[in-house]
Scaffold this motif. Structure first.
Motif, PDB file in Angstrom:
ATOM      1  N   MET A   1      48.697   9.487 -43.598  1.00  0.00           N
ATOM      2  CA  MET A   1      49.852   8.792 -43.025  1.00  0.00           C
ATOM      3  C   MET A   1      50.540   7.918 -44.064  1.00  0.00           C
ATOM      4  SD  MET A   1      50.460   9.769 -39.991  1.00  0.00           S
ATOM      5  CE  MET A   1      51.722   8.519 -39.713  1.00  0.00           C
ATOM      6  N   ALA A   2      49.752   7.315 -44.957  1.00  0.00           N
ATOM      7  CA  ALA A   2      50.358   6.500 -46.014  1.00  0.00           C
ATOM      8  C   ALA A   2      51.246   7.355 -46.902  1.00  0.00           C
ATOM      9  CB  ALA A   2      49.267   5.815 -46.849  1.00  0.00           C
ATOM     10  N   VAL A   3      50.819   8.589 -47.188  1.00  0.00           N
ATOM     11  CA  VAL A   3      51.637   9.518 -47.969  1.00  0.00           C
ATOM     12  C   VAL A   3      52.923   9.854 -47.221  1.00  0.00           C
ATOM     13  CG1 VAL A   3      51.765  11.880 -48.875  1.00  0.00           C
ATOM     14  CG2 VAL A   3      49.702  10.514 -49.250  1.00  0.00           C
ATOM     15  N   ILE A   4      52.807  10.111 -45.920  1.00  0.00           N
ATOM     16  CA  ILE A   4      53.964  10.514 -45.125  1.00  0.00           C
ATOM     17  C   ILE A   4      55.007   9.407 -45.050  1.00  0.00           C
ATOM     18  CG2 ILE A   4      54.722  11.037 -42.768  1.00  0.00           C
ATOM     19  CD1 ILE A   4      52.120  12.634 -42.437  1.00  0.00           C
ATOM     20  N   VAL A   5      54.584   8.177 -44.753  1.00  0.00           N
ATOM     21  CA  VAL A   5      55.559   7.101 -44.514  1.00  0.00           C
ATOM     22  C   VAL A   5      56.126   6.522 -45.811  1.00  0.00           C
ATOM     23  CG1 VAL A   5      54.497   6.498 -42.316  1.00  0.00           C
ATOM     24  CG2 VAL A   5      53.787   5.281 -44.392  1.00  0.00           C
ATOM     25  N   THR A   6      55.594   6.948 -46.969  1.00  0.00           N
ATOM     26  CA  THR A   6      56.130   6.479 -48.260  1.00  0.00           C
ATOM     27  C   THR A   6      56.632   7.627 -49.136  1.00  0.00           C
ATOM     28  OG1 THR A   6      53.954   6.622 -49.347  1.00  0.00           O
ATOM     29  CG2 THR A   6      54.529   4.513 -48.294  1.00  0.00           C
ATOM     30  N   PHE A   7      56.697   8.839 -48.582  1.00  0.00           N
ATOM     31  CA  PHE A   7      57.052  10.027 -49.359  1.00  0.00           C
ATOM     32  C   PHE A   7      56.195  10.112 -50.628  1.00  0.00           C
ATOM     33  CE2 PHE A   7      60.591  10.583 -46.551  1.00  0.00           C
ATOM     34  CZ  PHE A   7      60.944  11.920 -46.666  1.00  0.00           C
ATOM     35  N   GLY A   8      54.882  10.120 -50.395  1.00  0.00           N
ATOM     36  CA  GLY A   8      53.959  10.235 -51.517  1.00  0.00           C
ATOM     37  C   GLY A   8      53.946   9.018 -52.409  1.00  0.00           C
ATOM     38  N   PHE A   9      54.112   7.817 -51.802  1.00  0.00           N
ATOM     39  CA  PHE A   9      54.115   6.543 -52.522  1.00  0.00           C
ATOM     40  C   PHE A   9      55.265   6.457 -53.540  1.00  0.00           C
ATOM     41  CE2 PHE A   9      49.670   7.292 -51.290  1.00  0.00           C
ATOM     42  CZ  PHE A   9      49.419   6.135 -50.551  1.00  0.00           C
ATOM     43  N   SER A  10      56.338   7.183 -53.249  1.00  0.00           N
ATOM     44  CA  SER A  10      57.500   7.155 -54.142  1.00  0.00           C
ATOM     45  C   SER A  10      58.566   6.172 -53.682  1.00  0.00           C
ATOM     46  CB  SER A  10      58.121   8.559 -54.243  1.00  0.00           C
ATOM     47  OG  SER A  10      58.648   8.971 -52.986  1.00  0.00           O
ATOM     48  N   GLN A  11      58.386   5.594 -52.483  1.00  0.00           N
ATOM     49  CA  GLN A  11      59.349   4.622 -51.977  1.00  0.00           C
ATOM     50  C   GLN A  11      58.639   3.660 -51.035  1.00  0.00           C
ATOM     51  OE1 GLN A  11      62.078   7.306 -49.868  1.00  0.00           O
ATOM     52  NE2 GLN A  11      61.192   6.649 -47.930  1.00  0.00           N
ATOM     53  N   ALA A  12      59.341   2.626 -50.604  1.00  0.00           N
ATOM     54  CA  ALA A  12      58.767   1.652 -49.676  1.00  0.00           C
ATOM     55  C   ALA A  12      58.486   2.318 -48.336  1.00  0.00           C
ATOM     56  CB  ALA A  12      59.734   0.484 -49.500  1.00  0.00           C
ATOM     57  N   PRO A  13      57.516   1.816 -47.589  1.00  0.00           N
ATOM     58  CA  PRO A  13      57.199   2.404 -46.285  1.00  0.00           C
ATOM     59  C   PRO A  13      58.403   2.399 -45.348  1.00  0.00           C
ATOM     60  CG  PRO A  13      55.497   0.854 -46.959  1.00  0.00           C
ATOM     61  CD  PRO A  13      56.632   0.693 -47.923  1.00  0.00           C
ATOM     62  N   ASP A  14      58.505   3.434 -44.509  1.00  0.00           N
ATOM     63  CA  ASP A  14      59.564   3.464 -43.504  1.00  0.00           C
ATOM     64  C   ASP A  14      59.218   2.505 -42.378  1.00  0.00           C
ATOM     65  OD1 ASP A  14      57.613   4.716 -41.966  1.00  0.00           O
ATOM     66  OD2 ASP A  14      58.486   6.720 -42.149  1.00  0.00           O
TER      67      ASP A  14
ATOM     68  N   LEU B   1      49.496   0.102 -47.380  1.00  0.00           N
ATOM     69  CA  LEU B   1      50.940  -0.044 -47.202  1.00  0.00           C
ATOM     70  C   LEU B   1      51.433  -1.465 -47.470  1.00  0.00           C
ATOM     71  CD1 LEU B   1      51.248   2.152 -43.992  1.00  0.00           C
ATOM     72  CD2 LEU B   1      51.940   2.766 -46.322  1.00  0.00           C
ATOM     73  N   GLY B   2      50.619  -2.266 -48.149  1.00  0.00           N
ATOM     74  CA  GLY B   2      51.082  -3.577 -48.595  1.00  0.00           C
ATOM     75  C   GLY B   2      50.815  -4.722 -47.655  1.00  0.00           C
ATOM     76  N   GLY B   3      49.919  -4.567 -46.695  1.00  0.00           N
ATOM     77  CA  GLY B   3      49.581  -5.670 -45.809  1.00  0.00           C
ATOM     78  C   GLY B   3      48.960  -6.829 -46.579  1.00  0.00           C
ATOM     79  N   ASN B   4      49.253  -8.051 -46.146  1.00  0.00           N
ATOM     80  CA  ASN B   4      48.808  -9.244 -46.869  1.00  0.00           C
ATOM     81  C   ASN B   4      47.416  -9.688 -46.408  1.00  0.00           C
ATOM     82  OD1 ASN B   4      48.892 -11.458 -48.599  1.00  0.00           O
ATOM     83  ND2 ASN B   4      49.868 -12.763 -47.044  1.00  0.00           N
ATOM     84  N   PHE B   5      46.435  -8.839 -46.592  1.00  0.00           N
ATOM     85  CA  PHE B   5      45.047  -9.176 -46.299  1.00  0.00           C
ATOM     86  C   PHE B   5      44.165  -8.262 -47.137  1.00  0.00           C
ATOM     87  CE2 PHE B   5      46.263  -5.801 -43.465  1.00  0.00           C
ATOM     88  CZ  PHE B   5      45.153  -4.986 -43.332  1.00  0.00           C
ATOM     89  N   SER B   6      42.912  -8.641 -47.291  1.00  0.00           N
ATOM     90  CA  SER B   6      41.996  -7.890 -48.152  1.00  0.00           C
ATOM     91  C   SER B   6      41.011  -7.070 -47.318  1.00  0.00           C
ATOM     92  CB  SER B   6      41.214  -8.850 -49.047  1.00  0.00           C
ATOM     93  OG  SER B   6      40.315  -9.635 -48.259  1.00  0.00           O
ATOM     94  N   PHE B   7      40.294  -6.191 -47.990  1.00  0.00           N
ATOM     95  CA  PHE B   7      39.264  -5.410 -47.316  1.00  0.00           C
ATOM     96  C   PHE B   7      38.168  -6.323 -46.769  1.00  0.00           C
ATOM     97  CE2 PHE B   7      35.377  -2.832 -47.181  1.00  0.00           C
ATOM     98  CZ  PHE B   7      35.817  -1.748 -46.435  1.00  0.00           C
ATOM     99  N   LEU B   8      37.856  -7.389 -47.507  1.00  0.00           N
ATOM    100  CA  LEU B   8      36.850  -8.349 -47.029  1.00  0.00           C
ATOM    101  C   LEU B   8      37.343  -9.057 -45.773  1.00  0.00           C
ATOM    102  CD1 LEU B   8      34.054  -9.494 -47.707  1.00  0.00           C
ATOM    103  CD2 LEU B   8      35.199 -11.309 -49.004  1.00  0.00           C
ATOM    104  N   ASP B   9      38.628  -9.430 -45.736  1.00  0.00           N
ATOM    105  CA  ASP B   9      39.202 -10.022 -44.517  1.00  0.00           C
ATOM    106  C   ASP B   9      39.018  -9.072 -43.336  1.00  0.00           C
ATOM    107  OD1 ASP B   9      40.159 -12.320 -45.808  1.00  0.00           O
ATOM    108  OD2 ASP B   9      42.039 -11.332 -46.358  1.00  0.00           O
TER     109      ASP B   9
END
Length: 285
Positions: free
Chosen positions: A123-136, A223-231
Motif C-alpha cells: 500500500m505504501a508503494v501504491i499511495v506514493t507511486f513507488g515512493f516517487s512522490q508524497a502520499p496521496d 508514510l512519514g508518521g511522526n512516531f517511532s517503532f518503539l512508540d
C-alpha cells in the motif's frame, strides 16, 4: 434448522481450539499470514472509503468483508485463537498443554504480522507511486492515524495506557463474538450475517485490534508518521495484544464455556403438596 444452539457450538469452539494446537507449523504460519494480509487489505479498503466519501460509518459498514472472507477460508487471526485455543486446555483435551497453546499464539502472531506488513509495504508503494512522490489523500490519512493512537495515549500517561488496554478488551469482545457467531450457522449467509455486526461495531467505535494495527502503524512509519517503532510497540501493540487476550478469553470464551460447556446443575423444582395448598386457601378465608 440452520441455527446451531449454544450447547452445540461450544463443542465446535473446543474442537477448533484443539485442532489449531496440533496443526503443523507450516499450515499455522500460512493461515496466519493470509489472515493478516486480508484483514490489512480490508482496513485499507475501509480507510479509502472514508477518505473518498467523508463517511466513517460507510467505511465501518464495509470493513467486515475482509474478516468474513478470511474466516470462511479457514485462516487464523491472533484475536480468534486467543479465544478458542485455551478452551481445549481448560477442557482437558488429551495431549493439550500450556506450551502447545503458547506455541500456537506465537506462530499466529508471527504470521499475522508478516501478512499485515506485506500489505503495508504494498500500500505504501501504491499511495506514493513507488515512493516517487508524497502520499496521496489515503496515504496521508494512514500516515497520521498512528500518531494519535501512540503519542496521543502517551500524552495521558497511565490513564492513556488504561484507555488503550480497555479499548483492546472491548475490541476482542466484539471480534471474538464474531468468530463465535460464525459457528452459530451452517450456511454461508448465516455465518456472514453473524460475523458482520460485531466487526462493524468494533471498527466504527475505534477499538484497538492488534492485527489491524500491525498494518496501520508500520504503514504510518513508512508514510512519514511522526512516531517511532518503539512508540508503536509500547504505546499500542503490546497493551493492545494483552487487552485483546483478556477481552476475547474472559468475555467470550470462558463465559460461553462456563454456562454452556459446563452448565451448572439446575435448581431443584419445589412443587407444593395439595395439603399445603388447601391450608393456604383456608388461611386466606
Amino acid at each position: 434448522m440452520d441455527y446451531v444452539a449454544p450447547s452445540d457450538f461450544i463443542k465446535k469452539m473446543i474442537d477448533a481450539g484443539e485442532a489449531k494446537i496440533f496443526m503443523s507449523t507450516r499450515d499455522t504460519l500460512i493461515r496466519a499470514f493470509m489472515a493478516g494480509a486480508i484483514l490489512a487489505l480490508s482496513a485499507a479498503f475501509a480507510i479509502t472509503i472514508t477518505v473518498q466519501t467523508g463517511q466513517p460509518l460507510l467505511g465501518a459498514v464495509l470493513f467486515p468483508v475482509g474478516f468474513c472472507l478470511l474466516y470462511l477460508m479457514g485462516f487464523d487471526l491472533l484475536t480468534g485463537v486467543f479465544t478458542l485455543v485455551p478452551l481445549a486446555l481448560i477442557d482437558k483435551r488429551p495431549g493439550v498443554t500450556l506450551m502447545g497453546v503458547l506455541r500456537n499464539w506465537g506462530l499466529v502472531f508471527i504470521g499475522n504480522f508478516a501478512g499485515a506488513l506485506t500489505v503495508a509495504l504494498m500500500m505504501a508503494v501504491i499511495v506514493t507511486f513507488g515512493f516517487s512522490q508524497a502520499p496521496d489523500a489515503v496515504g496521508e490519512k494512514i500516515g497520521h492515524i498512528g500518531e494519535g493512537r501512540t503519542l496521543g495515549y502517551a500524552a495521558h500517561g497511565a490513564a492513556g495506557m488504561l484507555t488503550l488496554f480497555i479499548r483492546g478488551v472491548l475490541c476482542n469482545w466484539m471480534v471474538s463474538t464474531g468468530v463465535v457467531a460464525a459457528l452459530m450457522s451452517n450456511s454461508v449467509s448465516g455465518k456472514v450475517i453473524g460475523m458482520w455486526m460485531p466487526i462493524m461495531l468494533f471498527f466504527y467505535m475505534g477499538f484497538e485490534h492488534s492485527i489491524v494495527n500491525m498494518f496501520l502503524f508500520p504503514s504510518g512509519i513508512l508514510l512519514g508518521g511522526n512516531f517511532s517503532f518503539l512508540d508503536y510497540m509500547i504505546w499500542n501493540e503490546i497493551p493492545t495484544v494483552v487487552g485483546n487476550l483478556v477481552g476475547g478469553l474472559t468475555f467470550v470464551g470462558l463465559t460461553l464455556y462456563a454456562t454452556h460447556g459446563r452448565t451448572a446443575p439446575s435448581r431443584e423444582k419445589v412443587v407444593p403438596l395439595q395439603r399445603d395448598i388447601d391450608a393456604s386457601a383456608v388461611a386466606a378465608e
